[in-house]
Enzyme design. Structure first.
Site, PDB file in Angstrom:
ATOM      1  N   ASP A   1      -5.828   2.060  -3.482  1.00 56.04           N
ATOM      2  CA  ASP A   1      -7.095   1.815  -2.796  1.00 56.04           C
ATOM      3  C   ASP A   1      -7.487   2.977  -1.896  1.00 56.04           C
ATOM      4  OD1 ASP A   1      -5.290   1.468  -0.722  1.00 56.04           O
ATOM      5  OD2 ASP A   1      -6.114  -0.450  -0.044  1.00 56.04           O
TER       6      ASP A   1
ATOM      7  N   SER B   1       0.812  -1.212   0.000  1.00 51.84           N
ATOM      8  CA  SER B   1       0.000   0.000   0.000  1.00 51.84           C
ATOM      9  C   SER B   1       0.853   1.272   0.000  1.00 51.84           C
ATOM     10  CB  SER B   1      -0.957  -0.046   1.198  1.00 51.84           C
ATOM     11  OG  SER B   1      -1.910   0.966   1.154  1.00 51.84           O
TER      12      SER B   1
ATOM     13  N   ASP C   1      -1.035   1.161  -4.003  1.00 47.58           N
ATOM     14  CA  ASP C   1      -1.926   0.173  -4.612  1.00 47.58           C
ATOM     15  C   ASP C   1      -3.273   0.771  -5.005  1.00 47.58           C
ATOM     16  OD1 ASP C   1      -2.911   0.453  -2.019  1.00 47.58           O
ATOM     17  OD2 ASP C   1      -3.470  -1.652  -1.842  1.00 47.58           O
TER      18      ASP C   1
ATOM     19  N   ASP D   1      -2.403   6.081  -3.426  1.00 43.26           N
ATOM     20  CA  ASP D   1      -1.244   5.479  -2.783  1.00 43.26           C
ATOM     21  C   ASP D   1      -0.715   4.370  -3.684  1.00 43.26           C
ATOM     22  OD1 ASP D   1      -3.406   3.812  -2.406  1.00 43.26           O
ATOM     23  OD2 ASP D   1      -2.762   3.110  -0.458  1.00 43.26           O
TER      24      ASP D   1
END
Length: 445
Positions: free
Chosen positions: A243, A100, A241, A239
């Site tokens: 999400d 992340s 990833d 960010d």
């Protein structure tokens, strides 16, 4: 080895804590536990752009195939895209390789069940028990029963088409998009352009090492400058990833997930489509959010920190909108996890429909001063129970009284203790928060 699963899967320093051997064993155990009902299961695997992703992907695939499951490899794709594919490709489970917003040296492995939801604690515990005991409760396949790898070449296209299902055109908007040199670097600019947005992408040239480096949702300073430089309507920051989402208004002000939820919730309520007339947030959300939503007659449900707990409360209450101050926003009508690009599209829709600058929409919430500080520690659990730390927290709470609050909690993904102090006086808040950090550091020495 301690507990593997945190609030967002298994994380650690790649090749040191999160080793290829551990990834192999997680692949075996995860495939076995999540595929018991399937004679020849299939599992989706995707990743972000960090350099260790290839190494861990290879190990995971080996583990999964060694228990007789096939792998559908989608390559680099945002976590919510992998969740979407997991629930639409007739598979047993999905796996994301990502840490992340964490720095490049970290990586992580998290699983989705066949419906695209993160695993409940009981399933994670079952996987973990097999990994830690190194038992092999499955029959070892040979010959044609060994799993194989299937490439999903159109994964990005499938995700883009999914995002286009529920949002109308957004022509006329000019947006700077910070991709964090992460998983949104490829699909992020593409999807916004397909909605008619004029996109100025930044930090969209990942090299395996520059993910989240001075950019993205945790470092939006460059985005602030770019919005002003290009005279854009707003800026969007994902960010690593993709999400989560943090935004910058046309004046260069940073707006976190609380502002996004207030703007979207009020817009949905006005249209009469805010499910259960409710929003789910965590204890980290600013008091200003509670005030703004309650004044609008919207029920606010509060959970502990972690988007998995937000999801649990959404499912429990029937609400469809929830999230975290950090920018994990869940639109449960559309996806089963936080989705930075989906959130951006919903926010841009409100901006276009209202024909109002983002700063004006954000003024619907008045943010109370809030200080957030982190202490990097060796033993989170011991310090959270330390009498001197607890006494200092009580002292800060007494100093604020009913005019504010103090929240001290261990990070679920990093060796940190997070201190949040909220109230009317910024200088006093800073002093109180620092006093707690100081005592934590003293006791950790």
């Amino acid at each position: 080895m301690g507990r593997l699963f945190g609030t967002d899967g298994v994380r650690g320093v790649a090749n040191s804590q999160l080793t290829p051997n551990l990834a192999f064993r997680l692949g075996q155990a995860g495939a076995y536990v999540l595929s018991k009902e399937h004679p020849h299961p299939r599992i989706v695997i995707g990743k972000d752009t960090r350099i260790s992703g290839d190494m861990l992907e290879a190990a995971l695939i080996s583990g999964i195939c060694s228990v007789g499951a096939d792998v559908l490899r989608v390559g680099v794709l945002p976590t919510p895209g992998i969740a979407y594919l997991t629930r639409t490709l007739d598979v047993s489970a999905g796996v994301v390789i990502s840490a992340s917003h964490n720095p490049v040296q970290d990586n992580g492995i998290k699983f989705f069940d066949a419906t695209g939801f993160k695993l409940p604690d009981a399933i994670e515990d079952e996987i973990e028990s097999i990994v830690l005991s190194e038992e092999k409760p499955w029959e070892v396949p040979i010959g044609g029963e060994i799993g194989r790898v299937i490439e999903v070449g159109d994964a990005g296209r499938r995700y883009i088409d999914f995002l286009k299902e529920s949002i109308g055109r957004l022509d006329g908007l000019k947006v700077v998009l910070d991709c964090a040199n992460g998983a949104a670097s490829y699909v992020g600019p593409a999807v916004l352009r397909e909605f008619g947005v004029e996109v100025i992408p930044i930090f969209n040239t990942p090299d395996g090492i520059n993910i989240n480096a001075g950019c993205g949702s945790t470092h939006p300073e460059q985005l602030q400058r770019a919005v002003l430089e290009h005279d854009a309507d707003l800026g969007l920051a994902n960010d690593g990833d993709a999400d989560r989402l943090i935004v910058v208004d046309e004046l260069g002000n940073i707006l976190d997930g609380d502002f996004i939820m207030v703007i979207c919730a009020l817009a949905q309520k006005e249209k009469g489509n805010l499910a259960e007339n409710a929003v789910v947030v965590t204890v980290m959300s600013n008091l200003g959010l509670h005030i703004a939503l309650k004044e609008a007659g919207i029920t606010v449900y509060e959970t502990q920190v972690g988007d998995r707990y937000v999801m649990e409360e959404l499912l429990k209450t029937g609400a469809k909108l929830g999230g975290e101050q950090s920018g994990h926003i869940i639109f449960l009508d559309h996806n089963t996890t936080g989705d930075g690009l989906l959130t951006a599209l919903h926010l841009l829709t409100v901006v276009k429909e209202r024909q109002a600058p983002l700063s004006q929409l954000a003024s619907q919430m008045q943010r109370l001063p809030q200080v957030l500080l982190n202490a990097r520690v060796k033993n989170k659990e011991r310090l959270m129970a330390d009498e001197r730390v607890l006494a200092k927290v009580k002292e800060a709470e007494d100093a604020l009284g009913e005019r504010g609050r103090v929240l001290v909690r261990p990070s679920g993904t990093e060796p940190l203790i997070r201190v949040m102090v909220e109230g009317p006086d910024q200088d006093k808040l800073t002093q109180l928060a620092q006093s707690i950090i100081d005592i934590i550091n003293q006791q950790d020495a």
